[in-house]
Design a protein around this motif. Structure first.
Motif, mmCIF file in Angstrom:
data_model
loop_
_atom_site.group_PDB
_atom_site.id
_atom_site.type_symbol
_atom_site.label_atom_id
_atom_site.label_comp_id
_atom_site.label_asym_id
_atom_site.label_seq_id
_atom_site.Cartn_x
_atom_site.Cartn_y
_atom_site.Cartn_z
ATOM 1 N N THR A 83 0.845 -1.200 0.000
ATOM 2 C CA THR A 83 0.000 0.000 0.000
ATOM 3 C C THR A 83 0.875 1.243 0.000
ATOM 4 O O THR A 83 1.689 1.451 0.909
ATOM 5 N N VAL A 84 0.713 2.080 -1.020
ATOM 6 C CA VAL A 84 1.467 3.329 -1.129
ATOM 7 C C VAL A 84 0.902 4.342 -0.132
ATOM 8 O O VAL A 84 -0.306 4.579 -0.117
ATOM 9 N N PRO A 85 1.729 4.945 0.712
ATOM 10 C CA PRO A 85 1.227 5.926 1.686
ATOM 11 C C PRO A 85 0.587 7.121 0.984
ATOM 12 O O PRO A 85 1.036 7.540 -0.088
ATOM 13 N N GLN A 86 -0.452 7.668 1.600
ATOM 14 C CA GLN A 86 -1.115 8.851 1.050
ATOM 15 C C GLN A 86 -0.365 10.095 1.514
ATOM 16 O O GLN A 86 -0.463 10.519 2.663
ATOM 17 N N VAL A 87 0.396 10.672 0.602
ATOM 18 C CA VAL A 87 1.182 11.873 0.897
ATOM 19 C C VAL A 87 0.954 12.882 -0.217
ATOM 20 O O VAL A 87 1.094 12.553 -1.397
ATOM 21 N N SER A 88 0.576 14.106 0.146
ATOM 22 C CA SER A 88 0.395 15.151 -0.858
ATOM 23 C C SER A 88 1.643 16.010 -0.931
ATOM 24 O O SER A 88 2.334 16.205 0.065
ATOM 25 N N ALA A 89 1.955 16.514 -2.114
ATOM 26 C CA ALA A 89 3.136 17.350 -2.315
ATOM 27 C C ALA A 89 2.923 18.211 -3.548
ATOM 28 O O ALA A 89 2.177 17.828 -4.462
ATOM 29 N N PRO A 90 3.570 19.376 -3.616
ATOM 30 C CA PRO A 90 3.391 20.259 -4.774
ATOM 31 C C PRO A 90 4.163 19.809 -6.009
ATOM 32 O O PRO A 90 3.977 20.351 -7.088
ATOM 33 N N ALA A 91 5.040 18.818 -5.868
ATOM 34 C CA ALA A 91 5.836 18.313 -6.987
ATOM 35 C C ALA A 91 6.097 16.833 -6.761
ATOM 36 O O ALA A 91 5.967 16.337 -5.638
ATOM 37 N N PRO A 92 6.456 16.091 -7.809
ATOM 38 C CA PRO A 92 6.732 14.656 -7.642
ATOM 39 C C PRO A 92 7.788 14.404 -6.574
ATOM 40 O O PRO A 92 8.783 15.132 -6.474
ATOM 41 N N ILE A 93 7.574 13.365 -5.768
ATOM 42 C CA ILE A 93 8.501 12.978 -4.713
ATOM 43 C C ILE A 93 9.411 11.873 -5.233
ATOM 44 O O ILE A 93 8.958 10.951 -5.922
ATOM 45 N N ARG A 94 10.687 11.946 -4.881
ATOM 46 C CA ARG A 94 11.662 11.005 -5.429
ATOM 47 C C ARG A 94 11.399 9.578 -4.978
ATOM 48 O O ARG A 94 11.593 8.634 -5.731
ATOM 49 N N ASP A 95 10.940 9.405 -3.745
ATOM 50 C CA ASP A 95 10.752 8.054 -3.227
ATOM 51 C C ASP A 95 9.621 8.058 -2.208
ATOM 52 O O ASP A 95 9.166 9.117 -1.762
ATOM 53 N N LEU A 96 9.169 6.864 -1.839
ATOM 54 C CA LEU A 96 8.107 6.713 -0.860
ATOM 55 C C LEU A 96 8.663 6.786 0.550
ATOM 56 O O LEU A 96 9.842 6.561 0.780
ATOM 57 N N SER A 97 7.786 7.093 1.493
ATOM 58 C CA SER A 97 8.164 6.938 2.890
ATOM 59 C C SER A 97 8.208 5.437 3.192
ATOM 60 O O SER A 97 7.639 4.634 2.461
ATOM 61 N N PRO A 98 8.896 5.028 4.265
ATOM 62 C CA PRO A 98 9.069 3.591 4.540
ATOM 63 C C PRO A 98 7.735 2.845 4.610
ATOM 64 O O PRO A 98 6.791 3.278 5.270
ATOM 65 N N VAL A 99 7.654 1.742 3.916
ATOM 66 C CA VAL A 99 6.458 0.895 3.895
ATOM 67 C C VAL A 99 6.930 -0.504 3.524
ATOM 68 O O VAL A 99 8.066 -0.673 3.068
#
Length: 270
Positions: free
Chosen positions: A140-156
């Motif tokens: 499951t990909v964490p739900q994180v909002s950001a104004p630009a693409p994020i390089r990587d996911l938070s730990p999961v």
């Protein structure tokens, strides 16, 4: 003496952090599934110039971190099977992932219909109790909002499909994976990346939105600073809460039968 040992602990933590030069992308981990039948990519970050080798079963592949520290190795064409161990080596380090399978990997993405969990599906208790499929792996990909693409996911982490892990997973994703496993009898990996009530614009790049007259000025003039973005997210969360409150009130009215011509509202106050 306590201060001395605290200082030693901090130094050891610092040294360990510096030693951890190789960092695979967060999508890679124990219990994962690698796609069969293709030259599957394995990527991450390391110090520029670091030479790496990726081992999976009897297969190997190599890569070198570029000037920005990113590296990508492509595995030989793999056949379904497992469990295997994946080892990523480089610069005197070795990172190991266990219980790795090779099979089919699918992305389940969308809004509320895809987000809806197994625990909320019809006959949920029976479905959850029967969800013992160790060859199906859930991510499951964490739900994180950001104004630009994020390089990587938070730990999961990847999880094998069990009654304990499936209840909060996408119902559509799980049912699809189960039918696919029954028909193909190969390991199945499902990556769940959905977010209920999100607009189509949230899934579209700023560059593409800027080509549309309706959005061009808003995109180009958007303040993407951390503080402003946090304020926008907080405001959106408040609006979501208000919409949920309205929905709950509306549903309560329906339960009371206010839509029926025979409903008596004499007890209501102005």
């Amino acid at each position: 003496m306590k201060r001395f040992f605290s200082l030693i602990t901090i130094m050891l933590i610092s040294i360990a952090a510096e030693a951890n030069n190789i960092r695979p992308a967060a999508i890679f981990g124990d219990n994962m599934v690698i796609q069969q039948g293709i030259n599957a990519p394995v990527w991450g970050w390391a110090s520029p110039g670091t030479k790496l080798t990726v081992w999976l079963a009897e297969y190997t592949s190599s890569a070198t971190a570029d000037t920005e520290g990113k590296w990508m190795a492509r595995m030989p064409v793999l056949k379904a099977g497992g469990p295997f161990e994946m080892v990523i080596e480089g610069d005197g380090e070795a990172i190991r992932f266990s219980n790795v399978m090779v099979g089919e990997v699918w992305l389940a993405s969308g809004q509320s219909n895809m987000w809806w969990p197994v625990s909320g599906a019809a006959n949920a208790a029976v479905e959850i109790a029967a969800a013992d499929y160790p060859a199906i792996r859930l991510f499951t990909v964490p739900q994180v909002s950001a104004p630009a693409p994020i390089r990587d996911l938070s730990p999961v982490s990847w999880k094998a499909c069990t009654p304990q892990t499936v209840k909060d997973f996408s119902a559509v994703g799980y049912y699809f994976a189960r039918e696919l496993w029954k028909s193909r009898k190969v390991p199945i990996g499902i990556i769940h990346a959905s977010w209920g009530a999100t607009p189509a614009e949230a899934w579209t790049s700023g560059g593409m939105l800027a080509t549309l007259p309706e959005f061009r000025s808003r995109v180009l003039n958007m303040d993407t600073s951390a503080q402003h973005w946090k304020e926008r997210v907080d405001s959106s969360n408040r609006l979501d809460w208000q919409r949920d409150s309205i929905s709950r009130v509306a549903n309560e009215g329906t339960r009371q039968g206010v839509q029926q011509p025979s409903y008596n509202d004499e007890g209501w106050t102005p």
